[in-house]
Structure formats: C-alpha cells, structure tokens
Design a protein around this motif. Sequence first.
Motif, PDB file in Angstrom:
ATOM      1  N   PRO A 180       0.896  -1.039   0.053  1.00 19.77           N
ATOM      2  CA  PRO A 180      -0.441  -0.057   0.082  1.00 19.77           C
ATOM      3  C   PRO A 180       0.932   1.604  -0.081  1.00 19.77           C
ATOM      4  O   PRO A 180       2.094   1.295  -0.072  1.00 19.77           O
ATOM      5  N   ASN A 181       0.099   2.686  -0.317  1.00 21.63           N
ATOM      6  CA  ASN A 181       1.032   3.634  -0.143  1.00 21.63           C
ATOM      7  C   ASN A 181       2.395   4.079  -1.006  1.00 21.63           C
ATOM      8  O   ASN A 181       3.363   4.533   0.021  1.00 21.63           O
ATOM      9  N   MET A 182       2.922   3.167  -2.422  1.00 24.72           N
ATOM     10  CA  MET A 182       4.321   3.953  -2.159  1.00 24.72           C
ATOM     11  C   MET A 182       4.319   4.829  -3.007  1.00 24.72           C
ATOM     12  O   MET A 182       3.279   5.427  -3.530  1.00 24.72           O
ATOM     13  N   THR A 183       5.077   5.410  -2.610  1.00 21.82           N
ATOM     14  CA  THR A 183       5.605   7.037  -2.722  1.00 21.82           C
ATOM     15  C   THR A 183       7.448   7.103  -3.510  1.00 21.82           C
ATOM     16  O   THR A 183       7.772   6.282  -2.553  1.00 21.82           O
ATOM     17  N   ALA A 184       7.345   7.860  -4.771  1.00 25.42           N
ATOM     18  CA  ALA A 184       8.744   7.758  -5.523  1.00 25.42           C
ATOM     19  C   ALA A 184       8.642   9.503  -5.205  1.00 25.42           C
ATOM     20  O   ALA A 184       8.032  10.292  -5.058  1.00 25.42           O
ATOM     21  N   TYR A 185      10.531   9.919  -4.619  1.00 30.04           N
ATOM     22  CA  TYR A 185      10.190  11.174  -4.093  1.00 30.04           C
ATOM     23  C   TYR A 185      12.232  11.467  -5.343  1.00 30.04           C
ATOM     24  O   TYR A 185      12.508  10.723  -6.174  1.00 30.04           O
TER      25      TYR A 185
END
Length: 157
Positions: free
Chosen positions: A51-56
């Motif tokens: 769940p809730n993968m974020t890339a920066y």
Amino acid sequence: MSKKTDHQIQEVNKALGRQGNRLGEFVEEMVRPGVVRLLRERQLPVHQVVPNMTAYDDSGQVIAEVDLLAVNREVAVAVECKSHLSVDDVKEHLELLAIFKGCFPQYSGYQLLGAVAGMVVPDQVGRHAYRSGLFVLAQSGNTMEIRNDAGFEPKAW
C-alpha cells in the motif's frame, strides 16, 4: 476579527483534509482483499499487496504515488483507488503508469498492468478505463467486482 476567521477557515480545512484521508484509507482497505481475489480469478496470482508507495526526486518532492501495488514474481498491477472515480482520475493513473518504472526502478523487470477501483464508478468512466487497457474494479454490495469481461486483454507498460 479577520485573523479569527482565517484561523477558523484553516481549522476547517485541516478537519476536511483528515476526513478525506480517512475516506481514502477506507476505500483502499475495501479494495485490498478484493484485488487479490479478483486478479487470481483472472489467472494473475498475487503474492503481495504493497500500500501507499511514494517516489521522491532528489530534492525530496513527490513525483509518483501508488495506492496499491499487487505483485508476484513477474507482474505488478498498480491500482488507483477512489471513492468516486472520474475520467480525470483515469487519465492521471495512465500518466503514472507511463513513468512508473522510472520512479520505482525495482520493478523495471516486471510486466506492469494498471487498475482503477472505486466505490462509485460511473459507466462512462468504466468504459474509458476499459478502453485504455485498465482493469476496472467497483463495489458490488459488500465486496468488489471486476467489471472487465472475460475477453479483456490488459495493456502492459
């Protein structure tokens, strides 16, 4: 008086933001078990749901977010979850799929598929997502159902 009003508006905005986040979490929790079952029924065994993968980027700015990622050893299915799915949501998810492997290089060797899920999925939105090669998941009673017919061939990115 103006400062007090501004402060009250800020507090209301924060409260609405918290409620929106809770609704989003609720939708994701409704979709998560359904996506495993539904993809397995389509001969896509799911071994993990992230769940809730974020890339920066290098400066710390968010460049990509994925609500749910269903994976096995070869295939990853990026799922966008909404309480009320819109055509704009579908378009944004298609844009994400186009950049996904650059943002999440650990999945560069996977076949990437896409899905959209909603508690409410208007017919025209579901048709648009289907024609774009996405799985369409929607609430049906107490569970989720896949709206794509048995002959559907998902697009791979």
